[in-house]
Structures are given as structure tokens and as C-alpha cells.
Design an enzyme around this catalytic site. Sequence first.
Site, PDB file in Angstrom:
ATOM      1  N   SER A 128       0.954  -0.971  -0.009  1.00  9.73           N
ATOM      2  CA  SER A 128       0.087  -0.174  -0.285  1.00  9.73           C
ATOM      3  C   SER A 128       0.810   1.326   0.137  1.00  9.73           C
ATOM      4  O   SER A 128       1.885   1.192   0.651  1.00  9.73           O
ATOM      5  CB  SER A 128      -0.978   0.011   1.091  1.00  9.73           C
ATOM      6  N   LYS A 183      -4.283  -6.834   3.338  1.00  5.20           N
ATOM      7  CA  LYS A 183      -4.365  -5.708   2.511  1.00  5.20           C
ATOM      8  C   LYS A 183      -5.912  -5.462   1.871  1.00  5.20           C
ATOM      9  O   LYS A 183      -6.194  -4.374   1.785  1.00  5.20           O
ATOM     10  CB  LYS A 183      -3.585  -6.214   1.286  1.00  5.20           C
ATOM     11  N   HIS A 186      -7.533  -3.695   4.603  1.00  8.79           N
ATOM     12  CA  HIS A 186      -6.884  -2.267   4.574  1.00  8.79           C
ATOM     13  C   HIS A 186      -7.787  -1.378   3.667  1.00  8.79           C
ATOM     14  O   HIS A 186      -8.051  -0.221   3.993  1.00  8.79           O
ATOM     15  CB  HIS A 186      -5.234  -2.299   4.150  1.00  8.79           C
ATOM     16  N   ASN A 187      -8.036  -2.043   2.467  1.00  6.93           N
ATOM     17  CA  ASN A 187      -8.581  -1.215   1.146  1.00  6.93           C
ATOM     18  C   ASN A 187      -9.991  -0.957   1.737  1.00  6.93           C
ATOM     19  O   ASN A 187     -10.722   0.151   1.475  1.00  6.93           O
ATOM     20  CB  ASN A 187      -8.542  -1.786   0.011  1.00  6.93           C
ATOM     21  N   GLU A 190     -10.028   1.724   4.006  1.00  7.67           N
ATOM     22  CA  GLU A 190      -9.689   2.821   3.305  1.00  7.67           C
ATOM     23  C   GLU A 190     -11.015   3.595   2.412  1.00  7.67           C
ATOM     24  O   GLU A 190     -11.315   4.770   2.792  1.00  7.67           O
ATOM     25  CB  GLU A 190      -8.926   2.659   2.143  1.00  7.67           C
TER      26      GLU A 190
HETATM   27  C1  6PG Z   1      -3.280   1.411  -1.749  1.00  4.32           C
HETATM   28  C2  6PG Z   1      -4.480   1.672  -2.442  1.00  4.32           C
HETATM   29  C3  6PG Z   1      -4.525   0.958  -3.865  1.00  4.32           C
HETATM   30  C4  6PG Z   1      -6.169   1.102  -4.289  1.00  4.32           C
HETATM   31  C5  6PG Z   1      -6.570   2.077  -4.772  1.00  4.32           C
HETATM   32  C6  6PG Z   1      -7.604   2.349  -5.762  1.00  4.32           C
HETATM   33  O1  6PG Z   1      -3.271   0.721  -0.465  1.00  4.32           O
HETATM   34  O2  6PG Z   1      -2.042   1.790  -2.147  1.00  4.32           O
HETATM   35  O3  6PG Z   1      -5.397   0.899  -1.666  1.00  4.32           O
HETATM   36  O4  6PG Z   1      -4.107  -0.417  -3.669  1.00  4.32           O
HETATM   37  O5  6PG Z   1      -5.839   0.177  -5.403  1.00  4.32           O
HETATM   38  O6  6PG Z   1      -6.731   2.962  -3.485  1.00  4.32           O
HETATM   39  O7  6PG Z   1      -8.752   1.634  -5.022  1.00  4.32           O
HETATM   40  P1  6PG Z   1     -10.114   2.037  -5.707  1.00  4.32           P
HETATM   41  O8  6PG Z   1      -9.903   2.196  -7.232  1.00  4.32           O
HETATM   42  O9  6PG Z   1     -11.179   0.678  -5.589  1.00  4.32           O
HETATM   43  O10 6PG Z   1     -10.675   3.162  -5.111  1.00  4.32           O
END
Ligand code: 6PG
Length: 478
Positions: A128, A183, A186-187, A190
Site C-alpha cells: 500500500s 491488504k 486495509h482497502n 480506506e
Molecule cells: C493502496 C490503495 C490501492 C488501491 C487504490 C484504488 O493501498 O495503495 O489501496 O491499492 O488500488 O486506492 O482503489 P479503488 O480504485 O478501488 O478506489
Amino acid sequence: STAQIGVTGLAVMGSNLARNFARNGFTVAVHNRTAAKTRALVAEHGDEGTFVAAESAKEFVDALERPRRLIVMVKAGEPTDAVIDEFAPLLEPGDVIIDGGNAHFEDTRRRERQLRERGIHFVGVGISGGEEGALLGPSIMPGGSAESYASLGPLLEKIAAKAADGTPCTSHIGPDGAGHFVKMVHNGIEYADMQLIAEAYHLLRDVAGYSPARIAETFRAWNRGRLDSYLIEITAEVLAHTDAATGRPFVDVVADAAEQKGTGRWTVQIALDLGVPVSGIAEAVFARSVSGHAALRAASAELAGPRATPLSGAEADAFAAQVEQALYASKIVSYTQGFHQIRAGSEQYEWGVDPGAVAALWRGGCIIRAAFLDRIKAAYDARPDLPSLLSDAGFAGEIAAAQDDWRAVLVAAVRQGIPVPAFAASLAYYDALRAERLPAALTQGQRDFFGAHTYRRTDREGSFHTLWSGDRSEVSTD
Ligand code: 6PG
């Protein structure tokens, strides 16, 4: 064979990762399906360290020290399988293939199993931090065997971001798909963080009546307090930005339809399978989905409801302070839900994930990096078996202090017709957990009524059914 590590797949993430290894003193073999990219990388960045440019798969494999460590940085899905099929026949037992893409952890489990039969270690690694993170120090979540971590870990620790206390933002998460699972969560977090920030912005704009520039200032101020985080920081940047073409706030000229590549959706799909209530994350995924339904929105534009009447002066500022409380309390809930999912996944797949170690390696490099994660780490350090973040006295105390404002913000949002699905879901989760009795008893009664699905009682062991269409006496069904 002089390269300690190899990177194949030299799009931005792959080449930045390769450069990061090179800048840290490692000799890096680089390879790409079209060799022009490999040559371009070495031509542009060859002076940053030692690269070995390999034109063919064979050359690439031959360039690597044994046991070989090669990182695959291609699109998740079929391209990953294609690269594995190409390289696996060239490798020997003990070699390590590392997948640094956003793979689904079930794919990682399958690949790990298949390669293990041939004696090859397959390590799914969550990375990430976006493009900049890959170059300057990402947060790295490696799965795979402990043996492969012994060989790979020291390299990852070198290139990873460092937390404020100097600790590398990486550690062995657990076997097979554990790294990609973490991960994925994590997303999911996010997405929830981003949605909560978006709702706070909406309220500051329409209820407090603040301009984007003023909201940028507000987020900047919040970023100096307990909400200190990368996402709050970049929110202020985005809101302060002016569109060059129109001179209007950038946020007002961008189409309001949020897209997604799928990792947030996976988080919710898997949470449903595991039976973990990640309602805040789910609402964040659905909010993106609602925003993208242009036809549905156009057809609903005339539906009745209040339009917000903005506050002003001290009232607006007092409301903004309440929004900060609501945002912080909701954030605690999203992380509570995300860590619950990590625990549930770890139990289901017997990974032995240490939640405190996860919080620790999210402190730097990744998209959800935040001062707050130090607190989560401390909560798990103090009590590794903490059943829920909400059972930590520190977090429970903060929510107790924030909740009057949290509720007031929701009341204002509902009255003024501002959708706040993630704030609302977070509060509902909190209230559901603290409720002495839930209406689930009624649900059980209904299920028993129409389907004889039985119920348990509060006063006796066993399972029961009421003869609803008979004399309504109760029978034991054990
Ligand atoms: C990271 C992000 C990355 C992710 C983007 C786009 O940890 O660097 O999570 O891996 O791919 O944030 O995610 P979306 O296109 O689904 O918003």
C-alpha cells in the site's frame, strides 16, 4: 547470477518498487514483457543503483541469486497466472515467487498450494501507498510461509516505510493468503475512511455553510489533532485546489460519481461469508454505487424532502466541532469492524494474524496511515486477546465523550436531508452492541411462525417451537 531480487512487470508500481530496492543498495534484475520498458527504466534511472536488465524470462531467472526471489508486478487476475505459468518451469525448489499486486486472497491461496507441490514458495504481498509509496517506502503485508519470510523479510524491511519510532512498516502477516487478506481489509477501511470524510465534508458544506477553502482549513486544523492522517491531509489539498480552466473550486467541477476497482467490494463480500458486520465499510461501497447510478439519480431528483439551510457564525463553527466528534467516533467504529474481520479471517484460515502487528505496520507508508494506529497498536499490546477495539477502555472513553455530538450531527443530517450512511451505520452498530435487548427476539418469533425455524429461550437451555397454527403451546425440538 548477482541480483538479490528481481522485478517483472515494469508499469509504474513495478518500476518504482525496483528503483526502491536499487536505491537501498540491492542489485535488482528487471524484466518486462516488452523489453523497451526494461531498457527505458535502466536508461532513465540506472544511476540510482545496480540494475540487471533481462530481455527474456530465462535471462531474468539466470540473473537471480539462489534461492531466487522474484516479484511479479502485473495486473491481478489472469495476467498473474500467465506470468506464474511462464516462470515456474524455469525455477527450482526453494525459489520464491512474490505477487505484489492487489490479488484476491483466495487466488493467492490457490497459487500457493499449486506452487508448493513443486517446492516453490509463493508469497502474496499486499503493498500500500500508491506510486509514491512504492518508490519512497510502502507499507508491506507479506503472506506465505515463515521460511520464505526469513529469506525475503530483511529486503522488505529495508525498502518499507518506517514508523515514527523507526520500525519498518512490514512484518510476516501469516501463511498463504494472509497478506492479501489484510491488504483487502486495509482497502475496506480506506473506503470507509474516505466515505466518512466525504460525509463530514457534505455536512460542513451544506449545514455549516462553509466554502471548500474554509473546509480545507478545517481539515488542516483537524489534521493537527487526533484525526492526524494521510487521508485528512490530502482531503485539505483537494479541497483547497482551484480548477485552472474555470477558476472554480476543483471539487465543484469533478463529476460526482465515485469509481472503484473492487477491493472494497471484496472486503464486504468476504465479510458476509464470514458473518462479520462491517456495516460502515459496506455503506461506503454502496455510497460509491449510488453515486454512479446517474439515471436513477436523475429520475429521483424531484422527490420531496428538506433542502439544507446553512448555519452561520458561531453556530456554524460549533456544528463543525460536532462533526469532528462524529467523524472520530465513526472512525473508531470502522476500524473496530475491520479488525474484527481480520480476526475472523485469521480464525477461519488459521493464520495466527497478530492484530497489533497489523496496526503497527499501517502506521506508515499506506493510504490509511494515521496517528490513531499507534493507539490501536497500544490497545492490542496491552491486551492481545482484546475481543473488540470498543472493549478498550481508551476508545470506549473517547466514544463516550463524543457521542452526544455524534448523535446531534446525525439528527441535523436527517432533519436537513443530508445522506450520511456511514456515520449512521457506525452509530447503529455502536448502539446495537450496547443494547441490553435487541429486536432479534421478534425476528426469531417470526421465523418460528412462518417456517418452524425454532428459537432458544432466555430462561432455559434447548431449542423450541410454538405450535402457531395449533393451540400455540410450546414444544421442545431437541
Ligand atoms: C493502496 C490503495 C490501492 C488501491 C487504490 C484504488 O493501498 O495503495 O489501496 O491499492 O488500488 O486506492 O482503489 P479503488 O480504485 O478501488 O478506489
